[in-house]
Design a protein around this motif. Structure first.
Motif, PDB file in Angstrom:
ATOM      1  N   GLY A  68       0.782  -1.223   0.000  1.00 39.61           N
ATOM      2  CA  GLY A  68       0.000   0.000   0.000  1.00 39.61           C
ATOM      3  C   GLY A  68       0.817   1.278   0.000  1.00 39.61           C
ATOM      4  N   ARG A  69       2.146   1.159  -0.124  1.00 44.14           N
ATOM      5  CA  ARG A  69       3.028   2.322  -0.081  1.00 44.14           C
ATOM      6  C   ARG A  69       3.912   2.386  -1.321  1.00 44.14           C
ATOM      7  NH1 ARG A  69       2.181   6.053   4.214  1.00 44.14           N
ATOM      8  NH2 ARG A  69       0.885   4.891   5.694  1.00 44.14           N
ATOM      9  N   ILE A  70       4.363   3.587  -1.609  1.00 41.58           N
ATOM     10  CA  ILE A  70       5.354   3.768  -2.672  1.00 41.58           C
ATOM     11  C   ILE A  70       6.720   3.469  -2.077  1.00 41.58           C
ATOM     12  CG2 ILE A  70       6.413   5.420  -4.241  1.00 41.58           C
ATOM     13  CD1 ILE A  70       3.706   6.906  -4.290  1.00 41.58           C
ATOM     14  N   ARG A  71       7.402   2.468  -2.616  1.00 42.77           N
ATOM     15  CA  ARG A  71       8.673   2.020  -2.047  1.00 42.77           C
ATOM     16  C   ARG A  71       9.888   2.588  -2.773  1.00 42.77           C
ATOM     17  NH1 ARG A  71       7.427   0.206   2.989  1.00 42.77           N
ATOM     18  NH2 ARG A  71       5.430  -0.912   2.893  1.00 42.77           N
ATOM     19  N   ASP A  72       9.733   2.924  -4.040  1.00 47.20           N
ATOM     20  CA  ASP A  72      10.863   3.477  -4.782  1.00 47.20           C
ATOM     21  C   ASP A  72      10.343   4.149  -6.048  1.00 47.20           C
ATOM     22  OD1 ASP A  72      13.431   4.201  -5.367  1.00 47.20           O
ATOM     23  OD2 ASP A  72      14.181   2.165  -5.726  1.00 47.20           O
ATOM     24  N   ALA A 381      -4.280  20.975  -6.875  1.00 43.69           N
ATOM     25  CA  ALA A 381      -5.307  19.945  -6.746  1.00 43.69           C
ATOM     26  C   ALA A 381      -4.823  18.722  -5.983  1.00 43.69           C
ATOM     27  CB  ALA A 381      -5.781  19.521  -8.134  1.00 43.69           C
ATOM     28  N   THR A 382      -3.550  18.667  -5.660  1.00 45.01           N
ATOM     29  CA  THR A 382      -2.985  17.494  -4.993  1.00 45.01           C
ATOM     30  C   THR A 382      -2.193  17.909  -3.751  1.00 45.01           C
ATOM     31  OG1 THR A 382      -1.077  17.572  -6.530  1.00 45.01           O
ATOM     32  CG2 THR A 382      -2.920  16.129  -7.116  1.00 45.01           C
ATOM     33  N   ARG A 383      -0.999  18.423  -3.971  1.00 45.97           N
ATOM     34  CA  ARG A 383      -0.104  18.758  -2.849  1.00 45.97           C
ATOM     35  C   ARG A 383      -0.704  19.814  -1.926  1.00 45.97           C
ATOM     36  NH1 ARG A 383       3.957  22.477  -1.646  1.00 45.97           N
ATOM     37  NH2 ARG A 383       5.676  21.614  -0.370  1.00 45.97           N
ATOM     38  N   ASN A 384      -1.219  20.906  -2.485  1.00 43.29           N
ATOM     39  CA  ASN A 384      -1.712  21.991  -1.639  1.00 43.29           C
ATOM     40  C   ASN A 384      -2.892  21.546  -0.776  1.00 43.29           C
ATOM     41  OD1 ASN A 384       0.236  23.508  -2.863  1.00 43.29           O
ATOM     42  ND2 ASN A 384      -1.129  25.026  -3.742  1.00 43.29           N
ATOM     43  N   GLU A 388      -3.108  21.592   3.508  1.00 44.19           N
ATOM     44  CA  GLU A 388      -4.133  22.224   4.335  1.00 44.19           C
ATOM     45  C   GLU A 388      -4.881  21.223   5.201  1.00 44.19           C
ATOM     46  OE1 GLU A 388      -4.271  25.401   4.817  1.00 44.19           O
ATOM     47  OE2 GLU A 388      -2.654  25.557   3.349  1.00 44.19           O
ATOM     48  N   LEU A 389      -4.892  19.955   4.816  1.00 39.36           N
ATOM     49  CA  LEU A 389      -5.543  18.924   5.624  1.00 39.36           C
ATOM     50  C   LEU A 389      -4.573  18.265   6.601  1.00 39.36           C
ATOM     51  CD1 LEU A 389      -7.804  17.262   2.924  1.00 39.36           C
ATOM     52  CD2 LEU A 389      -8.554  18.611   4.884  1.00 39.36           C
ATOM     53  N   GLY A 390      -3.326  18.745   6.619  1.00 38.15           N
ATOM     54  CA  GLY A 390      -2.331  18.142   7.493  1.00 38.15           C
ATOM     55  C   GLY A 390      -1.973  16.736   7.083  1.00 38.15           C
ATOM     56  N   GLN A 391      -2.066  16.453   5.786  1.00 40.34           N
ATOM     57  CA  GLN A 391      -1.878  15.086   5.288  1.00 40.34           C
ATOM     58  C   GLN A 391      -0.716  14.946   4.311  1.00 40.34           C
ATOM     59  OE1 GLN A 391      -3.704  11.989   5.904  1.00 40.34           O
ATOM     60  NE2 GLN A 391      -3.940  13.246   7.733  1.00 40.34           N
ATOM     61  N   LEU A 392       0.149  15.945   4.232  1.00 43.54           N
ATOM     62  CA  LEU A 392       1.226  15.881   3.248  1.00 43.54           C
ATOM     63  C   LEU A 392       2.182  14.716   3.525  1.00 43.54           C
ATOM     64  CD1 LEU A 392       2.359  17.195   0.706  1.00 43.54           C
ATOM     65  CD2 LEU A 392       3.751  18.688   2.177  1.00 43.54           C
ATOM     66  N   HIS A 393       2.254  14.279   4.745  1.00 44.36           N
ATOM     67  CA  HIS A 393       3.112  13.127   5.055  1.00 44.36           C
ATOM     68  C   HIS A 393       2.555  11.834   4.477  1.00 44.36           C
ATOM     69  CE1 HIS A 393      -0.037  13.086   8.039  1.00 44.36           C
ATOM     70  NE2 HIS A 393       0.299  11.865   8.411  1.00 44.36           N
ATOM     71  N   GLU A 394       1.262  11.831   4.114  1.00 45.48           N
ATOM     72  CA  GLU A 394       0.613  10.619   3.643  1.00 45.48           C
ATOM     73  C   GLU A 394       0.238  10.656   2.169  1.00 45.48           C
ATOM     74  OE1 GLU A 394      -0.794   7.537   5.266  1.00 45.48           O
ATOM     75  OE2 GLU A 394       1.061   8.036   6.300  1.00 45.48           O
ATOM     76  N   ARG A 395      -0.119  11.817   1.660  1.00 48.03           N
ATOM     77  CA  ARG A 395      -0.676  11.893   0.312  1.00 48.03           C
ATOM     78  C   ARG A 395      -0.323  13.231  -0.311  1.00 48.03           C
ATOM     79  NH1 ARG A 395      -5.904  10.804  -0.420  1.00 48.03           N
ATOM     80  NH2 ARG A 395      -6.271   9.606   1.454  1.00 48.03           N
ATOM     81  N   GLY A 396      -0.790  13.420  -1.556  1.00 44.57           N
ATOM     82  CA  GLY A 396      -0.632  14.711  -2.220  1.00 44.57           C
ATOM     83  C   GLY A 396       0.518  14.790  -3.196  1.00 44.57           C
ATOM     84  N   GLY A 401       7.626   6.323   0.418  1.00 41.38           N
ATOM     85  CA  GLY A 401       7.083   6.225   1.761  1.00 41.38           C
ATOM     86  C   GLY A 401       5.636   6.638   1.884  1.00 41.38           C
ATOM     87  N   LYS A 402       5.113   7.339   0.895  1.00 47.77           N
ATOM     88  CA  LYS A 402       3.733   7.788   0.984  1.00 47.77           C
ATOM     89  C   LYS A 402       2.762   6.704   0.524  1.00 47.77           C
ATOM     90  CE  LYS A 402       4.421  12.754   0.822  1.00 47.77           C
ATOM     91  NZ  LYS A 402       3.957  14.044   0.272  1.00 47.77           N
ATOM     92  N   ARG A 403       1.500   6.918   0.887  1.00 51.91           N
ATOM     93  CA  ARG A 403       0.476   5.992   0.443  1.00 51.91           C
ATOM     94  C   ARG A 403       0.440   5.938  -1.076  1.00 51.91           C
ATOM     95  NH1 ARG A 403      -5.080   7.397   3.494  1.00 51.91           N
ATOM     96  NH2 ARG A 403      -5.791   6.261   1.655  1.00 51.91           N
ATOM     97  N   ALA A 404       0.221   4.748  -1.583  1.00 51.55           N
ATOM     98  CA  ALA A 404       0.122   4.567  -3.032  1.00 51.55           C
ATOM     99  C   ALA A 404      -1.284   4.929  -3.473  1.00 51.55           C
ATOM    100  CB  ALA A 404       0.478   3.142  -3.429  1.00 51.55           C
TER     101      ALA A 404
END
Length: 447
Positions: A68-72, A381-384, A388-396, A401-404
């Motif tokens: 479920g994650r991006i590994r490389d 539409a993605t990163r920003n 604002e949702l405090g989710q840049l560590h997971e998505r965007g 390491g981020k969610r796929a």
């Protein structure tokens, strides 16, 4: 113009079942049906990656997904994959992060399906509390994939408003902010019905509680909310007389009070996009590191349409002509904020004024038509939205390491933002899905 915070601690994501792939794009041969779910690494290769971070597209790239994650991520042939990795050839395709609709209110599972069909894998529901969300049963989606929904609220309202929580005083509003924070709301939303005189107290309460404030001010108090520390201001065409030249404020307020001309048209006709009054808005946004949610797509319909009005009455022909004539000012205003480095978001205001999913893509197209480069719009539409949702560590963004969570497109959205609609696959937590000819989602397995 064509007529046509920190997230909730329990993001809502459906558990998916294995289904046969259907309606797959060229290059995805080998997708089939399985009956056993095992962790499997997949190498998506020969694809152009647009990572959402603002850099140019990277052709001939590979993205390794496992668990479920991006590994490389790397150039084709440079990514070392574990034994047994399934190689998925995406020649001619484009891979981008899933979209985040920063302002929508999906009411049903059907609404969520419409959002996902538009490539929206995350949505901020600015009109629903966690309790209302759970009462509607929207945490039970069966086998369907759905976007992650971020809720705060309920929206702070005043007067006879029928949405959110209706408050009778500033003290009650301040207490409500504290209550929502204790309930772990991801953000607090304040509507245009709340008197401007309450905004400073509300903003201070939000800061004390360390919860972001999103101010939807379609009238007075837009700039005041930002000065007080709102994390997000919306919409671009605010209707706040404080952003107008002083000589124009009186005539605007007379017209707005009379209601003979939609307030946003009268406001837009009088604003000076590069004037000192707008400069103060830029300063307020930048000094607080606040974001702006333009909501351009909603500007062609009444902004304060009551919930029971279905559908909302469109602008009259004369009003539409007046809006078209004034629209270059909206575009110039947007360019001013963008040029000064204000962080812009993409939101649809669906379903109140735009259709779910369709409104999001229309918003992106209007941003491009206003002169914002398509690559920048994709980042909005993605990163920003993730920021604002405090989710840049997971998505965007597409990063290790981020969610796929990403989309596979058939054509280049940087060359034409309308290509962002040409979605072949939606990948959520590493699971690939495709819409079949019956508009049902099919789980895609590669083997």
């Amino acid at each position: 113009m064509r007529r046509t915070g920190t997230s909730i601690r329990r993001p809502l994501l459906a558990v998916s079942a294995i289904l046969a792939g259907a309606g797959l794009p060229d290059g995805l041969a080998g997708a089939g049906q399985d009956t056993f779910i095992a962790q499997q690494s997949e190498l998506f290769t020969n694809v152009t990656v647009i990572d959402g971070r603002g850099g140019p597209p990277r052709p001939s790239s590979s993205v390794l997904v496992w668990g479920g994650r991006i590994r490389d991520i790397g150039a084709r042939g440079s990514v070392a994959a574990p034994d047994g990795t399934v190689v998925v050839d995406l020649s001619g395709a484009y891979l981008i992060p899933g979209f985040i609709d920063a302002h929508a209110s999906p009411q049903t599972t059907q609404d969520l399906r419409a959002l996902l069909a538009a490539g929206i894998t995350g949505v901020r529901d600015g009109a629903t509390s966690l309790a209302a969300f759970e009462e509607r049963g929207r945490g039970s989606f069966g086998e369907d994939p759905v976007p992650t929904v971020y809720v705060g609220g309920p929206v702070l309202e005043a007067g006879s408003a029928s949405h959110g929580v209706v408050l009778e005083s500033e003290a009650a509003a301040v207490a409500e902010v504290a209550r929502q924070a204790s309930d772990e709301a991801g953000f607090v939303s304040v509507a245009s019905s709340v008197p401007p005189s309450w905004l400073v107290g509300i903003a201070r309460a939000a800061r004390r509680a360390e919860v972001p404030l999103w101010a939807d001010r379609r009238g007075s108090g837009w700039l005041l909310a930002l000065r007080a520390g709102s994390a997000v201001g919306s919409p671009l065409i605010s209707g706040d007389s404080e952003l107008l030249p002083e000589s124009e404020r009186g005539s605007f307020e007379v017209l707005a009070d009379a209601g003979q001309v939609p307030a946003r048209i009268a406001w837009l006709e009088r604003v000076e996009p590069e004037g000192p009054d707008v400069d103060r808005a830029v300063t307020a946004l930048l000094s607080n590191d606040s974001a702006l949610l333009p909501l351009l797509a909603s500007a062609s319909a009444p902004l304060d349409c009551p919930a029971e009005a279905a559908p909302c009455a469109p602008l009259s022909d004369d009003e539409w002509t007046a809006l078209q004539a004034a629209w270059p000012k909206a575009e110039a205003l947007l360019q001013t904020f963008h040029a000064q480095g204000v962080r812009l978001l993409v939101g649809s205001d669906a379903p109140r004024t735009t259709p779910l999913g369709e409104g999001f893509h229309r918003e992106m197209q209007l941003l491009v038509e206003a002169g914002i480069p398509a690559l920048d719009v994709l980042g909005m539409a993605t990163r920003n939205g993730a920021i604002e949702l405090g989710q840049l560590h997971e998505r965007g963004t597409i990063e290790i390491g981020k969610r796929a969570d990403f989309l596979v497109l058939e054509a280049n959205p940087v060359a034409d933002i309308r290509n962002a609609r040409r979605i072949s696959l939606v990948v959520i937590d590493g699971r690939a899905w495709a819409l079949g000819p019956d508009d049902a989602w099919r789980r895609v397995r590669f083997n």
